[in-house]
Enzyme design. Structure first.
Site, PDB file in Angstrom:
ATOM      1  CG  ASP A 201      -2.199   0.676   0.877  1.00 26.55           C
ATOM      2  OD1 ASP A 201      -2.268   1.762   0.420  1.00 26.55           O
ATOM      3  OD2 ASP A 201      -3.357   0.018   1.181  1.00 26.55           O
TER       4      ASP A 201
ATOM      5  CG  HIS B 241      -0.821   0.890  -3.573  1.00 26.37           C
ATOM      6  ND1 HIS B 241      -2.234   0.568  -3.152  1.00 26.37           N
ATOM      7  CD2 HIS B 241      -0.430  -0.062  -4.334  1.00 26.37           C
ATOM      8  CE1 HIS B 241      -2.501  -0.646  -3.665  1.00 26.37           C
ATOM      9  NE2 HIS B 241      -1.426  -0.844  -4.039  1.00 26.37           N
TER      10      HIS B 241
END
EC number: 3.2.1.67
Length: 440
Positions: free
Chosen positions: A231, A255
């Site tokens: 993430d 991410h």
């Protein structure tokens, strides 16, 4: 391609000799020391050291040093909450272990204790071991990731690892191995983080929601760190001002360096200014530089720079969406589709590297179409830049320069651009339309 663990360890080892910088000088001497005893060895790893840890934080809550002993293991089978700290150094020279019993942890979270370590107060420093073999928090997240049901992104009752709210403080050599999910929620003012390591690489299931640092505050820097996760490496939330993220390496299925998400609740006015992301290497990630806000949001994000970013096998190197969606979240209430979190004075400078053309995306996709492809027309996965402005007035003074991003297929790089008007963005650096990226 994915970075293997030996490669990761090589990166980690290379960071150890780097200078840590001068610590903040305490207003008052830390004259008391609490050395935490451990029953780990004598119980063959079965005893719970949480009571001894809680006792140390109670006894040494002010003007103190709390020590996890060098090379010593500790079982932290129950959450630790210390919210009355003042001028305390938490010295983590040993290794901490969370429970490996998933059901037991879920029951604790269901009881209302959602965060495993909660620290709060002024001048709370975290000092990890110089020896890279020590100073780790072992959360045993691999079993959780593997247990996640097929086509699900939300295994129930996962704990947040740490909430850290402080001021005039430093965090050095923070190390997290296989976090179950979220790592550090960092809040406060005048905080320096350096030489942190987050290792959420997986040998099986996808490590959902393993954010590195979720930041909210002012005058916060994160430098010289490594985060391999599933993430955001950093997510800047509102309100935040004067944030620096520099000289870091991030990757695995990261991410990236994110702002938001913002505007999910249209009554929560976003207020973020002066962010700088610089000298960062991004490896095998879904995103490198990302802004995400929901349509219908309100507020302003201003003066943001990403500079000197190196990408290796990244699906979306530069990505802006003002119509964000989350496959595991829903919204309620009336949403004005023409309202946006306004973006102003954004710069993307000196990006170089490769775009993931052959195997785009990551393991977080559990929907069809994938959540990260929703709303993107005719994706070729040669896109160097994706700009999705919600309205023709919601993006102002965007600037790109020195963009040298190349698809692995050796096709020409392309761009998706929506509503970043030339009138409001005279230095955008290319024509805002879908097609081949042709810098001016």
């Amino acid at each position: 391609m994915l970075i293997t663990n030996p490669a990761l360890l090589g990166i980690l080892a290379s960071l150890v000799p780097l200078a840590l910088g001068a610590p903040n000088q305490p207003i008052q001497a830390r004259s008391r020391k609490c050395v935490i005893p451990s029953s780990y060895a004598s119980s063959h790893g079965t005893a719970d050291d949480s009571p001894a840890v809680a006792s140390a934080f109670a006894q040494c809550a002010e003007n103190s040093v709390i020590v996890f002993q060098e090379g010593v293991d500790y079982n932290i089978f129950h959450p630790i909450k210390a919210t009355n700290l003042s001028n305390v150094e938490i010295r983590v020279l040993g290794n901490l272990h969370l429970p490996q019993d998933i059901t037991a942890v879920q029951n604790i979270v269901k009881s209302g204790q959602s965060t495993w370590f909660t620290f709060q107060g002024p001048r709370v420093d975290w000092t990890g071991a110089d020896d890279i073999k020590n100073g780790w928090i072992n959360s045993y997240g691999q079993a959780w990731w593997d247990a996640n049901p097929a086509n699900s992104s939300s295994f129930p009752n996962r704990p947040h690892l740490m909430s850290y709210k402080t001021s005039q403080a430093s965090i050095k050599n923070f190390r997290s191995r296989k976090p179950i999910a979220w790592n550090v929620k960092l809040q406060g003012d005048d905080i320096t983080v350096s030489h942190a390591i987050v290792d959420a690489t997986s040998t099986g299931g996808f490590p959902f929601n393993t954010d590195g640092f979720d930041v909210e505050g002012t005058n916060i820097s994160i430098t010289d760190s490594v985060m391999f996760n599933g993430d955001d490496a950093i997510a800047v939330n509102t309100p935040s001002h004067n944030i620096v993220f520099a000289r870091n390496t991030i990757g695995y299925q990261s991410h990236g360096m994110s702002i938001g998400s913002l505007g999910k609740d249209p009554t929560d006015f976003a207020n973020i200014t002066n962010l700088r992301f610089e000298d960062v290497t991004v490896i095998d990630a879904l995103y490198a530089a990302r802004f995400k806000s929901w349509s219908g949001g309100r507020g302003l994000v201003k003066n943001v720079v990403w500079k000197n970013i190196r990408t290796f096998n990244v699906t979306f190197p530069i990505f802006v969406t003002q119509s964000y969606s989350d496959q595991s979240a829903s919204r309620s209430g009336t949403i004005d589709p023409f309202s946006s979190v306004m973006m102003e004075d954004f710069t993307w400078s000196d990006f170089s590297g490769t775009i993931n053309t052959y195997h785009p995306g990551d393991g977080s996709c559990v929907t069809d179409p994938c959540w990260y492809n929703v709303g993107l027309p005719n994706l070729k996965h040669t896109e160097a830049i994706v700009l999705e402005c919600n309205t023709e007035s919601s993006c102002k003074n965007f600037r790109t320069e020195g963009i040298r991003l190349h698809p692995q297929s050796k096709d020409s790089p392309s761009v998706i651009c929506m509503k970043a008007t030339a009138e409001l963005n005279p230095k955008l650096g290319f024509e805002c339309k879908n097609g081949t990226f042709v810098p001016h």
